[in-house]
Design a protein around this motif. Structure first.
Motif, short mmCIF file in Angstrom:
data_model
loop_
_atom_site.label_atom_id
_atom_site.label_comp_id
_atom_site.label_asym_id
_atom_site.label_seq_id
_atom_site.Cartn_x
_atom_site.Cartn_y
_atom_site.Cartn_z
N ASP A 392 -55.73 74.06 77.06
CA ASP A 392 -56.47 75.33 77.00
C ASP A 392 -57.18 75.55 78.34
N ALA A 393 -57.93 76.63 78.42
CA ALA A 393 -58.57 77.01 79.68
C ALA A 393 -59.55 75.95 80.18
N ALA A 394 -60.25 75.30 79.24
CA ALA A 394 -61.23 74.29 79.64
C ALA A 394 -60.54 73.08 80.30
N HIS A 395 -59.39 72.68 79.74
CA HIS A 395 -58.67 71.55 80.33
C HIS A 395 -58.10 71.91 81.70
N LEU A 396 -57.59 73.13 81.84
CA LEU A 396 -57.07 73.56 83.13
C LEU A 396 -58.17 73.59 84.18
#
Length: 406
Positions: A392-396
């Motif tokens: 998700d965006a947080a991991h990216l």
């Protein structure tokens, strides 16, 4: 004359680190009550008395305290106890001299002498309450490869698998020797193995492989044997019209066994050898959420709440719960949320499985060169393969922050 057939006690078993001593104490107390209520003359324990080859002092105390209790309610009780594949055969036999004096026969290994199998040891007369011999038991512990005639030589190429042929030959030879000694009285046998047609319990029973085979047909036990008391399979079940029977384990030893009707088997010699199943109360409840397959954490949490478990149950009597989750986020994150969910709850976690969605098939071919890809592409591919879903965006964002510091 009454004979009680039991097996697969697995004293000393732990489940996800939790001791099961409370359940074993409760079972052994109930078994003592059954021996008294049913006026049992003979107790057969067909292997896997202990759960491992190095039983703790407490596990051994449980066994010998139970034996003492059985003999207190029936001083004439005969006990025949054979080893299973889990048992420490030599350790089980160590107190044999003392136990024999009490009417307890312990057979951990197959013993031979110059004439073959030591029938003085393996064929045991069974006496009724008046002390009269009424039957014999051919007590056979768990068989290892060296115990089977011909098998160490690599016998093969016959009409049936080598293991089956060797097991058949051994039981036929022992049965003929028993008939010659039994004087026309019925002969029972004990064993610890898998019979073809028996229903196995995934997750609790080890497949016993000898020569590449793990099951033998019930017909390896000659028809002259009136009853065959088996251990190893944990589901109570009969084969060969009830002549060959597994009494099963006394309570669930894995999630597979939750629905089993656990108990012991009673044989009444005066009414033939038709086995009668005696169900046993379950000392501790066991649940699996969901009952089948896997489910998202929210659904599993709702199932836990619906159990309405009492909060004042002592820790060693609290229910066991297996959780099977469907991963809709990274497994480490999900496991942390489960840990927070169960903290302080009145149950013990027996097992946690996390099922990931099936990842899309990766196209076959040579990997891209560094000029054809980027570190972020590689990260996303690796993340997908490990977790079964895209980052998700947080991991990216976290990856980009880490990359910027390189």
């Amino acid at each position: 004359m009454r004979i009680l057939h039991t097996a697969d006690w697995h004293i000393g078993q732990t489940l996800n680190g939790w001791t099961r001593d409370h359940e074993h104490r409760a079972f052994l107390t109930t078994l003592c009550d059954v021996i008294k209520a049913e006026c049992v003359d003979v107790l057969l324990v067909a292997g896997d008395v202990f759960d491992g080859i190095n039983p703790s002092g407490e596990a051994q105390r449980l066994l010998y305290t139970a034996i003492a209790g059985f003999l207190q309610v029936n001083p004439r009780l005969q006990i025949v106890l054979t080893a299973g594949n889990h048992d420490p055969a030599q350790r089980l036999e160590a107190p044999e001299a003392v136990l024999n004096a009490l009417g307890v026969h312990v057979l951990g290994t197959l013993r031979r002498n110059a004439s073959g199998v030591d029938m003085d040891r393996h064929l045991i007369a069974l006496h009724d309450a008046a002390g009269a011999p009424r039957a014999y038991v051919l007590a056979v512990p768990f068989l290892r490869q060296a115990d089977l005639p011909g098998l160490p030589l690599g016998a093969e190429g016959g009409p049936e698998p080598a293991v089956t042929a060797a097991a058949r030959a051994l039981h036929l030879t022992m049965t003929k020797a028993a008939i010659a000694r039994a004087g026309g009285l019925p002969i029972l046998a004990m064993g610890h193995l898998t019979c073809a047609g028996g229903l196995e319990s995934e997750g609790a029973e080890r497949r016993i492989l000898i020569g590449g085979e793990h099951a033998v047909p019930p017909e390896v036990f000659p028809p002259a044997l009136s009853y065959v008391a088996l251990g190893h399979l944990h589901r109570p079940q009969s084969l060969d019209g009830g002549r060959v029977r597994y009494s099963g384990s006394p309570f669930p030893l894995s999630a597979t066994e939750i629905a089993y009707d656990h108990g012991v088997t009673l044989l009444d010699l005066d009414q033939g050898f038709a086995p009668r199943h005696i169900p046993l109360p379950r000392p501790v409840a066991m649940h699996r959420l969901p009952a089948r397959g896997s489910a998202p954490l929210a659904e599993v949490a709702a199932g836990l709440a619906a159990l309405s478990l009492p909060t004042d149950t002592p820790r060693d009597a609290q229910p066991f719960v297996y959780l099977s989750l469907l991963a809709d986020r990274p497994a480490p994150q999900l496991a942390a949320e489960v840990e927070a969910l169960i903290e302080g709850q009145p149950f013990r976690l027996a097992g946690l499985s996390i099922t990931r969605p099936h990842a899309a098939t990766v196209p076959q071919g040579p990997p891209p060169s560094l000029a054809q890809t980027t570190p972020e592409d590689l990260f996303q591919t690796a993340y997908q393969q490990i977790h079964g879903l895209a980052p998700d965006a947080a991991h990216l964002a976290a990856f980009r922050d880490a990359l910027s510091e390189v």
